[in-house]
Design a protein around this motif. Structure first.
Motif, short mmCIF file in Angstrom:
data_model
loop_
_atom_site.label_atom_id
_atom_site.label_comp_id
_atom_site.label_asym_id
_atom_site.label_seq_id
_atom_site.Cartn_x
_atom_site.Cartn_y
_atom_site.Cartn_z
N SER A 1 40.39 38.08 44.53
CA SER A 1 40.73 39.01 45.63
C SER A 1 39.88 40.27 45.58
O SER A 1 40.10 41.18 46.38
N ARG A 2 38.96 40.35 44.66
CA ARG A 2 38.17 41.59 44.54
C ARG A 2 36.93 41.51 45.42
O ARG A 2 36.02 40.70 45.18
N ALA A 3 36.88 42.39 46.42
CA ALA A 3 35.73 42.39 47.34
C ALA A 3 34.44 42.71 46.60
O ALA A 3 33.36 42.25 46.97
N SER A 4 34.55 43.51 45.55
CA SER A 4 33.34 43.91 44.81
C SER A 4 32.63 42.71 44.20
O SER A 4 31.40 42.68 44.14
N VAL A 5 33.39 41.73 43.76
CA VAL A 5 32.77 40.60 43.05
C VAL A 5 32.07 39.71 44.07
O VAL A 5 32.71 39.11 44.94
N ILE A 6 30.74 39.62 43.97
CA ILE A 6 30.01 38.74 44.89
C ILE A 6 29.36 37.57 44.16
O ILE A 6 28.88 36.64 44.80
N PHE A 7 29.32 37.63 42.83
CA PHE A 7 28.71 36.54 42.06
C PHE A 7 29.65 36.03 40.99
O PHE A 7 30.24 36.82 40.25
N TRP A 8 29.72 34.72 40.87
CA TRP A 8 30.20 34.10 39.62
C TRP A 8 28.96 33.62 38.90
O TRP A 8 28.19 32.83 39.45
N SER A 9 28.74 34.12 37.71
CA SER A 9 27.59 33.65 36.93
C SER A 9 28.11 32.73 35.84
O SER A 9 28.97 33.12 35.05
N VAL A 10 27.56 31.54 35.78
CA VAL A 10 28.09 30.56 34.83
C VAL A 10 27.39 30.61 33.47
O VAL A 10 27.85 29.96 32.53
N ALA A 11 26.30 31.37 33.34
CA ALA A 11 25.61 31.36 32.04
C ALA A 11 24.55 32.44 31.97
O ALA A 11 24.17 33.04 32.97
N ASN A 12 24.06 32.67 30.76
CA ASN A 12 22.93 33.56 30.52
C ASN A 12 21.98 32.92 29.52
O ASN A 12 22.39 32.50 28.44
N ALA B 1 34.61 25.80 28.91
CA ALA B 1 33.91 26.65 29.89
C ALA B 1 34.64 26.63 31.23
O ALA B 1 34.80 27.66 31.89
N ARG B 2 35.10 25.44 31.61
CA ARG B 2 35.83 25.33 32.89
C ARG B 2 37.12 26.14 32.85
O ARG B 2 37.49 26.78 33.82
N GLN B 3 37.80 26.09 31.70
CA GLN B 3 39.04 26.86 31.57
C GLN B 3 38.75 28.35 31.71
O GLN B 3 39.47 29.09 32.40
N GLN B 4 37.68 28.81 31.07
CA GLN B 4 37.34 30.24 31.17
C GLN B 4 36.99 30.61 32.61
O GLN B 4 37.32 31.70 33.07
N LEU B 5 36.32 29.69 33.29
CA LEU B 5 35.97 29.95 34.69
C LEU B 5 37.24 30.01 35.56
O LEU B 5 37.38 30.90 36.42
N ASP B 6 38.15 29.10 35.31
CA ASP B 6 39.43 29.12 36.05
C ASP B 6 40.11 30.48 35.89
O ASP B 6 40.55 31.09 36.87
N GLU B 7 40.20 30.94 34.64
CA GLU B 7 40.90 32.21 34.38
C GLU B 7 40.22 33.37 35.10
O GLU B 7 40.88 34.26 35.64
N LEU B 8 38.90 33.34 35.08
CA LEU B 8 38.14 34.43 35.71
C LEU B 8 38.33 34.43 37.22
O LEU B 8 38.62 35.47 37.83
N VAL B 9 38.18 33.27 37.82
CA VAL B 9 38.24 33.20 39.28
C VAL B 9 39.66 33.50 39.76
O VAL B 9 39.87 34.26 40.72
N VAL B 10 40.64 32.96 39.07
CA VAL B 10 42.02 33.21 39.49
C VAL B 10 42.35 34.70 39.38
O VAL B 10 42.98 35.29 40.25
N ARG B 11 41.85 35.34 38.34
CA ARG B 11 42.16 36.76 38.17
C ARG B 11 41.47 37.62 39.23
O ARG B 11 42.04 38.59 39.73
N ASP B 12 40.23 37.28 39.59
CA ASP B 12 39.39 38.23 40.34
C ASP B 12 39.01 37.82 41.75
O ASP B 12 38.21 38.51 42.39
#
Ligand code: GCB
Length: 572
Positions: free
Chosen positions: A376-387, A363-374
């Motif tokens: 710089s995107r002003a649109s993204v205001i939330f990181w959601s860790v689960a549903n 899960a941490r690896q997937q979070l790393d990939e997501l945050v590193v990729r995105d």
């Protein structure tokens, strides 16, 4: 990790790849256990009439990349297992301008292995995150074989795990490229605005790390040397939902140059309000799956993104929940351009093996990939860790770890998780899920009038949390089959769904933050009908979750207009 790939010089490997379907995974171990001779990754073929090679990519069918395999070949609709993809490339003498090359895979669901000219180079887990494999020195002029084994089995220790309410599309579902860079280059370069309005950024240089990095924002008169994590002393105009302002950005190190287009906004929480650029902002949202506007296939590329998000703009939304996994980079870039706020999410969904440390590492690896990729995107205001995760000490510890990890990677955005709610037998709902203490915003999925509760009295329901934080309804809604009309009391009709929306809106109107309540936003479930194997009701569902505001082919249902007219009441 290699970010800003869409802005880089690259050779696309999109198009047809030869494939072999291999449910028993013999292509990895070899039919006699002699993998180095008979493994499919060797990319051999019978070369003479007595040759004992039992596979041949050249004579095997093709699948188009990017794309799921399920909707490209009827026989693969329900397939879950390994498919071997093979592409041969001719490298010309003057092919590469740079000194180093990377194979970049936008997404391969779920676990994939990369082989070049028969050598196993990498394994990657997670069906929605990008990854890069260095091929420097392996792509001399001449012909080369690239083989990728993609396996989409559902497993208890994967993320997602065994069950989900969406189609488990397998394959190389996003673009595959060879990225060509100089010896010294920027693996990562990002810029964003923190809640106090400071512009902060960071760089990771690969190669000669002594080289200085130059950052230019020509429109703002910035040309400066930066290193590692830094702060810029500028006051740029704000990117705002509905009025997005993006600035050209150029990063340079040695002979490497990469461009970007970046907006700046602040986001924070004030009591039960969500505040964007200092303004209390009600999130008028809609949830979206990564399924194409038509054809029930996995979405990819800029056109799908523009169409899906165009529907959200027509709806009057200022916010999209990109559920339930990391969407295509084109989606968040389009959100930046269209001025839509966005929620980005990990597929930590139903039935995760929270007690297993390897699952947390994944899960941490997937979070790393997501945050590193995105990031710089002003649109993204939330990181959601689960549903929708069932509260337990192991689950709360696991998700709190992810929340902390998200904040450590990016302290500028809000962190949340969509929580489950249960019928209480009363109209008063008090959210006290212990994870509420860790997140910035208490996000909840609720299905009053659909899975439980009385439809007629939806508007009487009140929602509070014990945390004094904003509440966002990350889901609510119900199903309707497009074109199916009848009485409001008849389930699956457009009238029923529209009535459900009217009543929820009445409840939200009364319970809004700033209006005596704590509700700071909503992203009903969902923009478009989407494939889900658990939705089996013949004549109505036929393999589709019908909670869309539009059908799987984009026909609008009545509820679309109901929500649209509510969103139209907002003047901004
Ligand atoms: C949920 C899930 C979502 C489902 C939806 C439904 O709570 O988060 O993935 O698709 O409900 O339709 O039941």
């Amino acid at each position: 990790m290699l970010n800003n790939v869409l802005q880089r010089r690259r050779r696309s490997l999109d198009g047809p790849w030869h494939v072999i379907v291999d449910p028993y995974e013999m292509g990895y171990i070899g039919i006699l256990g002699d993998r180095n001779d008979r493994g499919f990754f060797r990319d051999h073929k019978p070369r003479h009439s007595a040759d004992r090679v039992e596979y041949d990519f050249d004579l095997s069918p093709t699948l188009v990349v990017p794309g799921d395999w399920n909707t490209q070949n009827e026989r693969l609709m329900y397939y879950e297992g390994t498919v071997w993809y093979r592409r041969r490339i001719m490298v010309a003498a003057d092919e590469w301008r740079g000194d180093r090359q990377f194979l970049h895979i936008g997404a391969a669901n779920h676990t994939s292995r990369v082989f070049v000219d028969g050598d196993e180079l990498a394994t990657h887990s997670g069906g929605f995150g990008p990854y890069a494999v260095e091929l420097t020195g392996r792509l001399d002029p001449g012909e080369h074989s690239i083989v990728i084994q993609v396996d989409n089995r559902r497993e208890l220790d994967r993320i997602p795990a065994l069950r989900s309410d969406w189609w488990n599309f397998g394959g190389l579902t996003r673009s595959v490229d060879i990225v060509d860079v100089p010896e010294t280059f920027l693996r990562d370069a990002w810029l964003t605005m923190d809640p106090s309005g400071r512009v902060i950024g960071g760089t990771t240089v690969d190669g000669d790390t002594g080289e200085s990095v130059r950052l230019e924002l020509p429109g703002l008169g910035v040309s400066t040397v930066v290193n590692g994590q830094f702060e810029l002393d500028i006051d740029p105009g704000r990117w705002h939902p509905g009025t997005p302002v993006l600035h050209d950005v150029v990063w340079k190190v040695g002979n490497d140059e990469v461009t970007d287009s970046v907006g700046f906004r602040t986001v924070e929480v004030d009591g039960t309000d969500i505040v964007v650029n200092g303004e209390q902002t009600f999130l008028r949202g809609i949830s979206i799956h990564a399924e194409a506007p038509s054809g029930g296939r996995r979405a990819h590329g800029p056109e799908d993104a523009e169409t899906l998000l165009g529907w959200a703009v027509d709806l009057g939304a200022n916010f999209v929940r990109l559920a339930h996994y990391q969407h295509d980079e084109h989606m968040v870039r389009a959100c930046d351009r269209l001025g839509l706020l966005a929620w980005a999410e990990l597929p930590v969904y139903w039935g995760i093996a929270f007690e297993q440390p390897e699952v947390l590492a994944q899960a941490r690896q997937q979070l790393d990939e997501l945050v590193v990729r995105d990031r710089s995107r002003a649109s993204v205001i939330f990181w959601s860790v689960a549903n929708e995760t069932l509260p337990s000490p192991e689950r709360t510890a696991f998700l709190t770890d992810l929340v902390d990890h998200a904040r450590a990677l990016d302290p500028t955005r809000l962190v949340s998780a969509a929580l489950l709610t249960f019928p209480t037998g009363s109209n008063e709902h008090i959210i006290d899920d212990p994870l509420g203490a860790a997140v910035d915003v208490v996000s909840i999925n609720q299905y009053l009038g659909w899975y439980y509760g009385d439809r007629e009295t939806i508007a009487d329901n009140t929602w509070r949390s014990v945390f004094g934080k904003p509440i966002v309804f990350t889901e609510m809604g119900g199903g309707a089959k497009a074109g199916h009309h009848g009485d409001v009391d008849e389930i699956w009709t457009e009238e029923f769904q529209a009535d459900l929306y009217r009543r929820h809106i009445e409840m939200i109107r009364a319970g809004r933050s700033g209006n005596g309540g704590e509700i700071a936003g909503m992203s009903p479930w969902i923009l478009k009908d989407f494939r889900a194997p658990v939705r089996v009701l013949p004549g109505i569902q036929d393999g589709y979750n019908r909670k869309g505001l539009v059908s799987e082919e984009g026909e609008r249902k009545l509820a679309f207009e109901v929500l649209q007219s509510y969103y139209d009441e907002f003047s901004d």
